[in-house]
Design an enzyme around this catalytic site. Sequence first.
Site, PDB file in Angstrom:
ATOM      1  N   HIS A 471       0.574  -1.519   0.347  1.00  0.00           N
ATOM      2  CA  HIS A 471       0.167   0.168  -0.236  1.00  0.00           C
ATOM      3  C   HIS A 471       0.693   1.290  -0.111  1.00  0.00           C
ATOM      4  O   HIS A 471       0.960   2.218  -0.826  1.00  0.00           O
ATOM      5  CB  HIS A 471      -0.903  -0.077   0.602  1.00  0.00           C
ATOM      6  N   GLU A 472       1.878   1.192   1.128  1.00  0.00           N
ATOM      7  CA  GLU A 472       3.044   2.496   1.011  1.00  0.00           C
ATOM      8  C   GLU A 472       3.880   2.666   0.009  1.00  0.00           C
ATOM      9  O   GLU A 472       4.041   3.766  -0.319  1.00  0.00           O
ATOM     10  CB  GLU A 472       3.479   2.120   2.379  1.00  0.00           C
ATOM     11  N   HIS A 475       1.424   4.476  -3.331  1.00  0.00           N
ATOM     12  CA  HIS A 475       2.123   6.131  -2.960  1.00  0.00           C
ATOM     13  C   HIS A 475       3.394   6.082  -3.673  1.00  0.00           C
ATOM     14  O   HIS A 475       3.277   6.889  -4.000  1.00  0.00           O
ATOM     15  CB  HIS A 475       1.662   6.165  -1.041  1.00  0.00           C
ATOM     16  N   HIS A 478       3.974   6.218  -6.664  1.00  0.00           N
ATOM     17  CA  HIS A 478       2.783   7.276  -7.087  1.00  0.00           C
ATOM     18  C   HIS A 478       3.346   8.980  -7.199  1.00  0.00           C
ATOM     19  O   HIS A 478       3.634   9.557  -8.230  1.00  0.00           O
ATOM     20  CB  HIS A 478       1.606   7.982  -6.886  1.00  0.00           C
TER      21      HIS A 478
END
Length: 682
Positions: A471-472, A475, A478
């Site tokens: 998940h991290e 980010h 991105h």
Amino acid sequence: MTGSNPNPLLDLSGLPRFQDIRPEHVETAVDTVLAESRVEIERLVSLEESPSWANFAQPMEDTDERIARVWSPVSHLNSVMDSPELRTAYEACLPKLTAYHTEVGQNLFLYRAYQGLHDSAEFATLDCAQQKIVTNALRDFRLSGVDLEESAKQRFKEIQQRLSQLANRFEQHVLDATQGWSFETRDPDDLAGLPESVTALAAQAAHQAGLEGWKFSLDMPLYLPFMRYAKGRELRQRMYAAFVTRASDQGPHDAALDNAPLIAEILKLRYESARCLGFDHYALVSLETKMARDANEVTGFLRELAARSKPAALRELAQVTEFAARRGCPVLEPWDLPFYSEQLKQSLYQFSEEDIRPYFPVPRVLAGMFTVVGRLFGLEIRPIEGIEVWHEDVRMFEISDTGGQVIGRFYVDLYVRANKRGGAWMDDCIGRKRTRDGVQVPVAYLTCNFSPPVNDRPALLTHEEVITLFHEFGHGLHHMLTRVDHLGVSGINGVAWDAVELPSQFLENWCWEREALDCIAGHYETGAPLPQELLTKMRAAKNFQSGMHMVRQIEFALFDMRLHAEPQEVFADAAPRLLREVRDEVAVVIPPEYDRFQNSFSHIFAGGYAAGYYSYKWAEVLSADAFAKFEEQGIFDPETGRAFRQTILEQGGSRDPMELFVAFRGREPTVDALLRHTGLEA
Ligand code: ZN
């Protein structure tokens, strides 16, 4: 500002000099950069020529960046290497930064300069990132009340100050009520059912309070497992009643901590400030910076999800109710639900997280994750040595394109330790932009709180933790894979709040795929792959009670949106009345009359989620639907990977998120994939 600057925080020539930064550097660095910024703002508001990108917008970007670059390592260290000296320095700077930003946000000359640039012939010649930066700036000035009459401006400012005070007090009441109640026991019978890790924590809490026996508080690490595992029903009921009445006039709490009057005042002031800015209600102010267009679109979205998940939620409730009845609990009360749900889950799936851990040693998981992402997006990721870090556990990695060009760097700080804030997050250290000297390579911080290695054994992760890491890193990608040349909308900058969780939730999906698991999982002693039988059980348990979970999230989101979207006649009565209505509509478990959930709903009354709690579900729809394209084309299909990288990850906030999604998917999103992934629809 050069590498020879005696204050390391003011040296912006490269990566932060973590080994040189001391608490005494913080306030002088902030004072210096704010003073320099004020001089620069003064210069920009008195420009002789008409404002252009080069003489006005670019210097504004540079000014913002300098402040952010000075503050980023301070705020990062405050989260991961907290000390009394650093905390004092940090707190001393917060009001200074707020004052500066308010000052700039209401500066009419700056606003007019942006407006001038927007209306000039030059605007059409700017690229879409630059245009977006200008229109975002105009929007943010308006939302700061820049173009109000002087008296309204004053009132608006007062409201903002009062609101920030109320938010702070709301949060303090929740904290004080949470910590103000506990129950102590010396009777080992009260511990029946609790895992050893939980009783050890409770013994430690008692010891720290100078007591014998065990102390159970309302803090999450004790409250949640207590409700899940404790066999003593009356004790669970006591804990539950104390928990759901925090910061209210109900239950065992100090009435002075009641948040009800604060809620009424917050709602009233938000409404007034929205009207002041010319909006019908506060939800529209909140939605100005989000992807959703209006409150009806959000409530319609939530109601559709509710209608399609409630039948499953009702079936799940019936299942656990019947299970509990067979175990001697004829009426399933809210304080019984987590307990019997846990029992049911164990009886259905026959495995525990402890069986999974040995297959996820950290070195294997990290290397495997880099392989997965490398294959998906055509990247290479390798460690770099000799970098200054803030703790010996921290490592740095570098991402390069297949052509060998470096496109991003990131710090990884994985393990729990004293003085490090809990949870997991990605943060921005340096953002991408193009300058005369070339491209500034973006840098990210990835922070987690996993259990550290013990003796010679590597750290072993639970599957939940592996998902958190993906998940991290989503980010992080991105932030780092962006190709945008202008800082204000590069990476995650300027991305709508309800779209920002797309890449992160998206990447989680690979943690459930056999082909990806063969990269990231391998027994720490034997190297054996994750057994298929275990994966089958994990997948089967993935959606346990997902319908009940879904309708609970929808309850919070719908309550939040209606509360801010319906002009209220009587604010004091609004929250409890609306919560009842929303529960009647979507909930399957109705809490007792004394429940005051809203009094501790800090997300919307003290955090940034007002009229925005739906963002979690909204972004989940996008990420599930985006992943569905990989399911259709193959989860490592290079074509689809490249398309995702180019249309979503590289674009940052430079274009409208819906436009980007459609560019990737070929159509607008639908909720079907999310419902399928959560097992709510075939
Ligand atoms: Zn996230």
